[in-house]
Design a protein around this motif. Structure first.
Motif, PDB file in Angstrom:
ATOM      1  N   ASN A 115     -26.688  63.961  87.439  1.00  0.00           N
ATOM      2  CA  ASN A 115     -25.518  64.431  88.378  1.00  0.00           C
ATOM      3  C   ASN A 115     -25.360  65.930  88.066  1.00  0.00           C
ATOM      4  O   ASN A 115     -24.867  66.662  89.001  1.00  0.00           O
ATOM      5  CB  ASN A 115     -24.105  63.640  87.985  1.00  0.00           C
ATOM      6  N   GLN A 170     -24.646  56.265 106.904  1.00  0.00           N
ATOM      7  CA  GLN A 170     -23.429  56.429 106.247  1.00  0.00           C
ATOM      8  C   GLN A 170     -23.817  57.172 104.912  1.00  0.00           C
ATOM      9  O   GLN A 170     -24.865  56.851 104.471  1.00  0.00           O
ATOM     10  CB  GLN A 170     -22.774  55.025 105.904  1.00  0.00           C
ATOM     11  N   TYR A 221     -24.157  58.328 101.219  1.00  0.00           N
ATOM     12  CA  TYR A 221     -24.023  57.670  99.966  1.00  0.00           C
ATOM     13  C   TYR A 221     -22.763  58.364  99.340  1.00  0.00           C
ATOM     14  O   TYR A 221     -22.783  59.431  99.131  1.00  0.00           O
ATOM     15  CB  TYR A 221     -25.211  57.697  99.266  1.00  0.00           C
ATOM     16  N   THR A 222     -22.115  57.390  98.244  1.00  0.00           N
ATOM     17  CA  THR A 222     -21.334  57.946  97.536  1.00  0.00           C
ATOM     18  C   THR A 222     -22.134  58.469  96.056  1.00  0.00           C
ATOM     19  O   THR A 222     -23.277  58.167  96.176  1.00  0.00           O
ATOM     20  CB  THR A 222     -20.343  56.783  96.961  1.00  0.00           C
ATOM     21  N   GLU A 223     -21.461  59.181  95.462  1.00  0.00           N
ATOM     22  CA  GLU A 223     -22.162  59.760  94.027  1.00  0.00           C
ATOM     23  C   GLU A 223     -22.720  58.570  93.234  1.00  0.00           C
ATOM     24  O   GLU A 223     -23.680  58.497  92.743  1.00  0.00           O
ATOM     25  CB  GLU A 223     -21.420  60.381  93.359  1.00  0.00           C
ATOM     26  N   GLN A 224     -21.728  57.460  93.117  1.00  0.00           N
ATOM     27  CA  GLN A 224     -22.241  56.367  92.442  1.00  0.00           C
ATOM     28  C   GLN A 224     -23.378  55.554  93.000  1.00  0.00           C
ATOM     29  O   GLN A 224     -24.336  55.183  92.352  1.00  0.00           O
ATOM     30  CB  GLN A 224     -21.154  55.492  92.388  1.00  0.00           C
ATOM     31  N   GLU A 225     -23.290  55.487  94.492  1.00  0.00           N
ATOM     32  CA  GLU A 225     -24.604  54.642  95.191  1.00  0.00           C
ATOM     33  C   GLU A 225     -25.874  55.535  95.074  1.00  0.00           C
ATOM     34  O   GLU A 225     -26.830  55.052  94.681  1.00  0.00           O
ATOM     35  CB  GLU A 225     -24.192  54.778  96.487  1.00  0.00           C
ATOM     36  N   LYS A 226     -25.684  57.019  94.910  1.00  0.00           N
ATOM     37  CA  LYS A 226     -26.913  58.038  94.648  1.00  0.00           C
ATOM     38  C   LYS A 226     -27.617  57.431  93.180  1.00  0.00           C
ATOM     39  O   LYS A 226     -28.784  57.303  93.046  1.00  0.00           O
ATOM     40  CB  LYS A 226     -26.598  59.343  94.868  1.00  0.00           C
TER      41      LYS A 226
END
Length: 107
Positions: free
Chosen positions: A85, A54, A56-61
């Motif tokens: 970012n 799955q 990663y979302t930006e927040q998870e990264k």
């Protein structure tokens, strides 16, 4: 039924770790490979789910970078995460890196 020799290339550490676990389960690598082949034949498929990880979302990264840095006893501020970012989104990453390094050199 005639037996044949199957040779597989794998990471040595993976093989050793799997062999230890299989021994604890009362079997061995050769038996498990044979079970896998029989399941492939019986089901005409790979007998376990194979899928892409799955995304990663930006927040998870950002959180993963933060946790990795904390493990190295390096802390990241919200400003640092924002800068990461911006770097990720930059069209010319080399130029962006040079500008940031120049700012830090001046400080």
């Amino acid at each position: 039924m005639a037996k044949t020799f199957l040779q597989v290339r794998t990471d040595e550490r993976d093989k050793e770790q799997a062999s230890v676990i299989l021994e604890e389960l009362g079997t061995n690598l050769s038996s498990v490979v044979n079970m896998l082949l029989k399941q492939i034949i019986m089901t005409k498929s790979i007998p376990f789910e194979v899928k892409m990880p799955q995304a990663y979302t930006e927040q998870e990264k950002a959180e993963e970078v933060k946790v990795s840095m904390e493990m190295e006893r390096l802390t990241l501020t919200e400003e640092d995460l924002e800068l990461l970012n911006k770097y990720r989104k930059a069209a010319d990453k080399d130029k962006f890196r040079e500008e940031i390094l120049a700012e830090y050199a001046e400080a």
